[in-house]
Scaffold this motif. Structure first.
Motif, PDB file in Angstrom:
ATOM      1  N   MET A 188       0.972  -1.278   0.107  1.00  0.00           N
ATOM      2  CA  MET A 188      -0.162   0.191  -0.180  1.00  0.00           C
ATOM      3  C   MET A 188       0.931   1.173  -0.070  1.00  0.00           C
ATOM      4  N   LEU A 189       1.804   1.217   0.687  1.00  0.00           N
ATOM      5  CA  LEU A 189       2.945   2.320   0.934  1.00  0.00           C
ATOM      6  C   LEU A 189       3.574   2.624  -0.479  1.00  0.00           C
ATOM      7  N   ALA A 190       3.886   1.400  -1.011  1.00  0.00           N
ATOM      8  CA  ALA A 190       4.819   1.435  -2.352  1.00  0.00           C
ATOM      9  C   ALA A 190       3.953   2.085  -3.428  1.00  0.00           C
ATOM     10  N   TRP A 191       3.094   1.332  -3.561  1.00  0.00           N
ATOM     11  CA  TRP A 191       2.039   1.782  -4.971  1.00  0.00           C
ATOM     12  C   TRP A 191       0.458   1.496  -4.722  1.00  0.00           C
ATOM     13  N   GLY A 192       0.087   0.938  -4.049  1.00  0.00           N
ATOM     14  CA  GLY A 192      -1.382   0.668  -3.828  1.00  0.00           C
ATOM     15  C   GLY A 192      -2.398   2.001  -3.570  1.00  0.00           C
ATOM     16  N   TRP A 193      -1.497   2.873  -3.043  1.00  0.00           N
ATOM     17  CA  TRP A 193      -2.551   4.224  -2.657  1.00  0.00           C
ATOM     18  C   TRP A 193      -2.813   4.810  -3.976  1.00  0.00           C
ATOM     19  N   ARG A 194      -1.875   4.625  -4.853  1.00  0.00           N
ATOM     20  CA  ARG A 194      -1.947   5.379  -5.927  1.00  0.00           C
ATOM     21  C   ARG A 194      -3.207   5.027  -7.173  1.00  0.00           C
ATOM     22  N   ILE A 195      -3.548   3.567  -6.826  1.00  0.00           N
ATOM     23  CA  ILE A 195      -4.609   3.110  -7.601  1.00  0.00           C
ATOM     24  C   ILE A 195      -6.023   3.897  -7.889  1.00  0.00           C
ATOM     25  N   PRO A 196      -6.319   4.411  -6.570  1.00  0.00           N
ATOM     26  CA  PRO A 196      -7.817   5.157  -6.856  1.00  0.00           C
ATOM     27  C   PRO A 196      -7.596   6.278  -7.607  1.00  0.00           C
ATOM     28  N   PHE A 197      -6.517   7.224  -7.383  1.00  0.00           N
ATOM     29  CA  PHE A 197      -6.401   8.225  -8.261  1.00  0.00           C
ATOM     30  C   PHE A 197      -6.229   8.265  -9.509  1.00  0.00           C
ATOM     31  N   LEU A 198      -5.545   7.057  -9.883  1.00  0.00           N
ATOM     32  CA  LEU A 198      -5.457   6.707 -11.508  1.00  0.00           C
ATOM     33  C   LEU A 198      -6.886   6.234 -11.952  1.00  0.00           C
ATOM     34  N   LEU A 199      -7.554   5.553 -11.338  1.00  0.00           N
ATOM     35  CA  LEU A 199      -9.028   5.218 -11.640  1.00  0.00           C
ATOM     36  C   LEU A 199      -9.903   6.475 -11.915  1.00  0.00           C
ATOM     37  N   GLY A 200      -9.501   7.450 -11.069  1.00  0.00           N
ATOM     38  CA  GLY A 200     -10.336   8.601 -11.365  1.00  0.00           C
ATOM     39  C   GLY A 200      -9.933   9.230 -12.640  1.00  0.00           C
ATOM     40  N   VAL A 201      -8.655   9.173 -13.108  1.00  0.00           N
ATOM     41  CA  VAL A 201      -8.296   9.602 -14.352  1.00  0.00           C
ATOM     42  C   VAL A 201      -9.030   8.923 -15.614  1.00  0.00           C
ATOM     43  N   ALA A 202      -9.288   7.536 -15.251  1.00  0.00           N
ATOM     44  CA  ALA A 202      -9.856   6.666 -16.451  1.00  0.00           C
ATOM     45  C   ALA A 202     -11.217   6.943 -16.551  1.00  0.00           C
ATOM     46  N   ILE A 203     -12.078   7.429 -15.463  1.00  0.00           N
ATOM     47  CA  ILE A 203     -13.290   7.726 -15.527  1.00  0.00           C
ATOM     48  C   ILE A 203     -13.764   9.155 -16.274  1.00  0.00           C
ATOM     49  N   ALA A 204     -12.626   9.984 -16.311  1.00  0.00           N
ATOM     50  CA  ALA A 204     -13.075  11.379 -16.758  1.00  0.00           C
ATOM     51  C   ALA A 204     -13.278  11.408 -18.328  1.00  0.00           C
ATOM     52  N   PRO A 205     -12.642  10.343 -19.076  1.00  0.00           N
ATOM     53  CA  PRO A 205     -12.763  10.467 -20.616  1.00  0.00           C
ATOM     54  C   PRO A 205     -14.391   9.974 -20.871  1.00  0.00           C
ATOM     55  N   ILE A 206     -14.868   9.208 -19.951  1.00  0.00           N
ATOM     56  CA  ILE A 206     -16.306   8.977 -20.135  1.00  0.00           C
ATOM     57  C   ILE A 206     -17.447  10.288 -20.030  1.00  0.00           C
ATOM     58  N   GLY A 207     -16.884  11.213 -18.829  1.00  0.00           N
ATOM     59  CA  GLY A 207     -17.774  12.098 -18.660  1.00  0.00           C
ATOM     60  C   GLY A 207     -17.311  13.076 -19.865  1.00  0.00           C
ATOM     61  N   LEU A 208     -16.210  13.380 -20.196  1.00  0.00           N
ATOM     62  CA  LEU A 208     -16.046  14.306 -21.462  1.00  0.00           C
ATOM     63  C   LEU A 208     -16.987  13.786 -22.594  1.00  0.00           C
ATOM     64  N   ARG A 209     -16.833  12.700 -22.876  1.00  0.00           N
ATOM     65  CA  ARG A 209     -17.517  12.197 -23.938  1.00  0.00           C
ATOM     66  C   ARG A 209     -19.022  12.639 -23.902  1.00  0.00           C
ATOM     67  N   ILE A 210     -19.681  12.311 -22.803  1.00  0.00           N
ATOM     68  CA  ILE A 210     -20.943  12.467 -22.503  1.00  0.00           C
ATOM     69  C   ILE A 210     -21.380  13.837 -22.573  1.00  0.00           C
ATOM     70  N   ARG A 211     -20.500  14.839 -21.900  1.00  0.00           N
ATOM     71  CA  ARG A 211     -20.909  16.265 -21.914  1.00  0.00           C
ATOM     72  C   ARG A 211     -20.600  16.994 -23.264  1.00  0.00           C
ATOM     73  N   ARG A 212     -19.760  16.447 -23.959  1.00  0.00           N
ATOM     74  CA  ARG A 212     -19.449  16.770 -25.255  1.00  0.00           C
ATOM     75  C   ARG A 212     -20.844  16.551 -26.316  1.00  0.00           C
ATOM     76  N   ARG A 213     -21.490  15.542 -25.935  1.00  0.00           N
ATOM     77  CA  ARG A 213     -22.728  15.268 -26.897  1.00  0.00           C
ATOM     78  C   ARG A 213     -24.085  15.616 -26.384  1.00  0.00           C
ATOM     79  N   LEU A 214     -23.635  16.518 -25.236  1.00  0.00           N
ATOM     80  CA  LEU A 214     -24.836  17.129 -24.568  1.00  0.00           C
ATOM     81  C   LEU A 214     -25.630  18.368 -25.466  1.00  0.00           C
ATOM     82  N   ASP A 215     -26.772  18.400 -25.776  1.00  0.00           N
ATOM     83  CA  ASP A 215     -27.436  19.425 -26.303  1.00  0.00           C
ATOM     84  C   ASP A 215     -27.888  20.581 -25.446  1.00  0.00           C
ATOM     85  N   GLU A 216     -27.602  22.008 -25.766  1.00  0.00           N
ATOM     86  CA  GLU A 216     -27.737  22.679 -24.797  1.00  0.00           C
ATOM     87  C   GLU A 216     -27.646  24.232 -25.688  1.00  0.00           C
TER      88      GLU A 216
END
Length: 429
Positions: A188-216
């Motif tokens: 956990m001290l060596a590398w495990g704590w980094r995983i959640p933050f990098l997962l957050g990066v992976a989620i962002a492209p999904i949000g970007l794609r959805i928001r760009r397709r949003l009609d306003e």
């Protein structure tokens, strides 16, 4: 008269679902990041502030968490004004990109042992960037949600913003809990704590794609304020002040109950880490379930009543809850305490987050909401963990955080009688 086909109805439902998801995914990502940072505060303290005592490491870590909130008002001003001039969609696309960048910087940051004092500086910069983006995110996305609603369901639509926080907290707590259970302390001290933050990066492209397709529909030139920040402070300064006061009660309760409680349970009450992380998961699930119910009730009853009475209950219940928990710390008492307080939090927070943008006219609504929310959170929420940690140290009393919550919630209630309740009325009535 034109007929409405089933295909039209299907498209309308699809568009509404897309809008809700687009408006809430950024907020969910923000609270996912907040949750994993809070749960790994002890680990981050050891890695980035190793020269300090264990108390100093914890204080420095939670202070680094809080420093991001310093940038919230600036982000609220800049991005809120951008949302009122250019539209909610462009502002929301910008904020989710900046959140992802902040997650990446934290997830990949070298530790103090690798680059020395530059390591905590990098973490602080990442938190400042996240704070700037979060300051504009809530204003733009919440405004988009309530403007898409009708007077009869505006409270429910607004409540989905707070419910999305519950999703972010739940997923963050679940990820942290799984990592804690599967990995050794060394891993956990060596590398495990980094995983959640990098997962957050992976989620962002999904949000970007959805928001760009949003009609306003682009804002009409006649309805755009040339200087939305100036207009808010000059023409609606009294509403802004009341909005900040209204925000205090929700944000302090949220950051103490949801984010500080697991760290508090581990560091002060010596509760096992998996149990403390489970408490965070319980808080997130309760928020996700109760917030929409509160939103529906606020549409049928009164937003003011749905805010006031749960806050009274918080003031009455939180000190006995902390006392009961501290007298015999254990899994059952921790989960009951966090679960019960989270119910009261969700009941008051859902109508509160709807009432804030209702206070401002359309031309400056995103700016007004962003300024009010970001200032309230920056002054009282972001440093709630730091203040709670310091109060325990200064007083020697593990119940001290309860007094802080009681005082802030009582102060916040004083604003309610002076805020117009628009339950069931048009936004710009």
């Amino acid at each position: 008269m034109d007929s409405i086909t089933l295909d039209d109805v299907h498209k309308d439902k699809l568009s509404r679902t897309q809008l809700i998801f687009a408006a809430t995914i950024g907020n969910a990502l923000e609270f996912f990041d907040f949750t994993v940072y809070s749960f790994f505060a002890l680990t981050i303290g050891k890695l980035f502030f190793p020269t300090m005592s264990s108390y100093g490491q914890l204080l420095a870590s939670v202070a680094t968490f809080g420093v991001g909130f310093v940038m919230r008002p600036l982000g609220g001003i800049v991005i809120g004004a951008y949302a009122d001039r250019a539209g909610r969609k462009p502002a929301m696309t910008l904020t989710i990109f900046m959140m992802a960048l902040g997650c990446m910087l934290i997830g990949l940051a070298p530790t103090y042992a690798q680059i020395g004092v530059a390591a905590p500086v990098l973490i602080v910069f990442a938190r400042l960037l996240q704070g700037f983006s979060a300051g504009g995110e809530v204003g733009a996305s919440t405004t988009l949600l309530i403007e898409a609603a009708t007077p009869a369901n505006r409270g429910f639509f607004g409540s989905l913003q707070f419910a999305s926080q519950g999703i972010g907290v739940s997923i963050g707590a679940l990820v942290a809990g799984v990592l804690t259970a599967l990995l050794s302390t060394e891993a956990m001290l060596a590398w495990g704590w980094r995983i959640p933050f990098l997962l957050g990066v992976a989620i962002a492209p999904i949000g970007l794609r959805i928001r760009r397709r949003l009609d306003e529909q682009a804002p009409h030139a006649d309805s755009v304020a040339r200087q939305p920040v100036v207009d808010v402070l000059r023409d609606h300064g009294d509403r802004a002040l009341l909005g900040v006061l209204l925000t205090i009660g929700t944000t302090v309760t949220a950051y103490v109950v949801t984010f500080y409680m697991p760290t508090y349970a581990i560091h002060e009450l010596h509760v096992p880490a998996p149990t403390a992380l489970l408490a965070g998961l319980v808080s997130g699930v309760v928020t996700f379930v109760v917030a929409p119910v509160s939103g529906l009730l606020s549409d049928r009853l009164s937003r003011r009543a749905l805010i006031f009475w749960p806050r009274v209950a918080v003031v009455i219940a939180i000190y006995p809850a902390f006392l009961w928990l501290a007298s015999e710390p254990g899994p059952t008492r921790l989960l009951v305490t966090v679960g019960g307080l989270s119910v009261l939090l969700a009941l008051q927070a859902a109508p509160s987050i709807t009432m804030l943008p209702e206070m401002f006219p359309r031309a400056v609504r995103a700016t007004g909401m962003a300024i009010v929310y970001s200032v309230g959170v920056a002054l009282f929420g972001g440093f709630a963990q730091t203040i709670a940690t310091w109060l325990i140290r200064a007083t020697g009393n593990v119940l001290a955080p309860a007094w802080y919550v009681m005082g802030c919630v009582a102060l916040s209630c004083a604003a309610l009688p002076f805020i117009r309740d628009l339950t069931g009325l048009p936004l710009d009535d």
